[in-house]
Design an enzyme around this catalytic site. Structure first.
Site, mmCIF file in Angstrom:
data_model
loop_
_atom_site.group_PDB
_atom_site.id
_atom_site.type_symbol
_atom_site.label_atom_id
_atom_site.label_comp_id
_atom_site.label_asym_id
_atom_site.label_seq_id
_atom_site.Cartn_x
_atom_site.Cartn_y
_atom_site.Cartn_z
ATOM 1 C CB SER A 26 56.426 32.629 43.261
ATOM 2 O OG SER A 26 55.968 33.843 42.698
ATOM 3 C CD GLU A 30 50.941 36.916 48.674
ATOM 4 O OE1 GLU A 30 51.817 37.397 47.920
ATOM 5 O OE2 GLU A 30 49.989 37.576 49.143
ATOM 6 C CG ASP A 62 47.755 48.647 55.199
ATOM 7 O OD1 ASP A 62 48.133 49.763 54.812
ATOM 8 O OD2 ASP A 62 47.334 47.748 54.444
ATOM 9 C CG PHE A 121 40.300 42.209 47.939
ATOM 10 C CD1 PHE A 121 40.600 42.747 49.172
ATOM 11 C CD2 PHE A 121 41.356 41.810 47.123
ATOM 12 C CE1 PHE A 121 41.922 42.893 49.599
ATOM 13 C CE2 PHE A 121 42.672 41.955 47.528
ATOM 14 C CZ PHE A 121 42.954 42.493 48.778
ATOM 15 C CG HIS A 123 53.560 36.163 43.551
ATOM 16 N ND1 HIS A 123 54.477 35.398 44.247
ATOM 17 C CD2 HIS A 123 52.748 36.725 44.491
ATOM 18 C CE1 HIS A 123 54.230 35.498 45.547
ATOM 19 N NE2 HIS A 123 53.178 36.286 45.716
#
Length: 284
Positions: free
Chosen positions: A6, A8, A99, A206, A256
């Site tokens: 999959s 994103e 968030d 990150f 994913h």
């Protein structure tokens, strides 16, 4: 035999971004993804863009899956969003706590992702397949690994069907997480989230912020390449493909990919795994 994949994406903010993402999707459809998910900004800040991107994916003949976060939302706003998704033909949702935007303050009627999952089940029954987040290296805001595991179990008990992990580079953390779940009688599929490496500085920053451990040997090699973008991408593809190989050999149910709205890095990894793509695809 290939495992299910999959992809994103995040919703583009400009007309140019919409066109670029459509071209990226066209390239990545060579991987025959099971579905493509689209993120949902903090506090629902991108919800219209999320819906537009999901509708575009559905129109292309691929399952479009919106993310849905609940912090800052009311039961009425979530119920309306579920109605819109259902009318659009959506059959899967990635249900998250999410968030709040900076300066928003607290608000909304949901506290945890498990509350959202329970609400979706109460409102729509089994219409939606529900995916939730998992953190093999612990959620950065969790007080302890035990608390983090308890929070995940609560999401499954509320009705989650499958989990997608935060990205990681330590396969042992994933296997240990799954083993602990099985020991607690939780048997939902846990799909590894995979982050291709395209920008070393961005990825390292990150990772530090979200608590994803980057092995020291990977970090030092990436830093040693300096501004040599080609070497960073080539080395990164090798690292991530090696991770995928170990996960596949260890029984992972699928992958994913966090594409960052780019095609080349994901295609490079998949090509190294023998799944799809070609050198010509990667250069586009």
């Amino acid at each position: 035999m290939n495992l299910p994949l999959s992809l994103e994406f995040f919703p583009p903010k400009t007309t140019e971004g919409v066109a670029k993402l459509a071209a990226v999707r066209a390239q990545l459809y060579a991987l025959s993804p099971e579905y493509c998910s689209v993120t949902f900004g903090a506090g629902g800040s991108t919800q219209d863009g999320t819906l537009d991107a999901v509708r575009a994916i559905l129109a292309e003949g691929v399952a479009g899956v919106p993310h849905l976060s609940c912090i800052g939302q009311t039961r009425a706003s979530i119920a309306e969003r579920l109605r819109v998704y259902r009318d659009a033909g959506v059959r899967r949702i990635v249900a998250l706590r999410g968030d709040l935007p900076s300066g928003y303050g607290m608000g909304g009627e949901f506290r945890y992702a498990s509350d959202l999952v329970a609400f979706i089940r109460a409102e729509t029954g089994t219409h939606f397949t529900l995916a939730v987040a998992a953190y093999p290296e612990m959620h950065p805001q969790a007080r302890s690994p035990q608390d983090d595991m308890n929070a995940f179990v609560a999401k499954v008990q509320a009705g989650a069907d499958v989990a997608i992990t935060q990205y990681f580079f330590n396969a042992d953390a994933y296997f240990r997480f799954v083993d602990e779940l099985r020991q607690r009688g939780i048997d939902v599929p846990v799909v590894p989230g995979i982050m291709p490496i395209t920008n070393a500085t961005q990825m390292l920053r990150f990772s530090d912020n979200c608590g994803a451990e980057v092995p020291r040997w990977v970090r030092t090699r990436l830093q040693g390449f300096g501004d040599d973008t080609a070497s960073i991408k080539d080395f990164g593809a090798d690292v991530v493909a090696g991770l995928c190989q170990r996960l596949r050999d260890g029984g992972a149910p699928g992958f994913h990919f966090y594409t960052l709205n780019q095609a080349m890095a994901t295609l490079q990894v998949c090509r190294r795994m023998g799944w799809a793509g070609s050198a010509a695809d990667e250069r586009r």
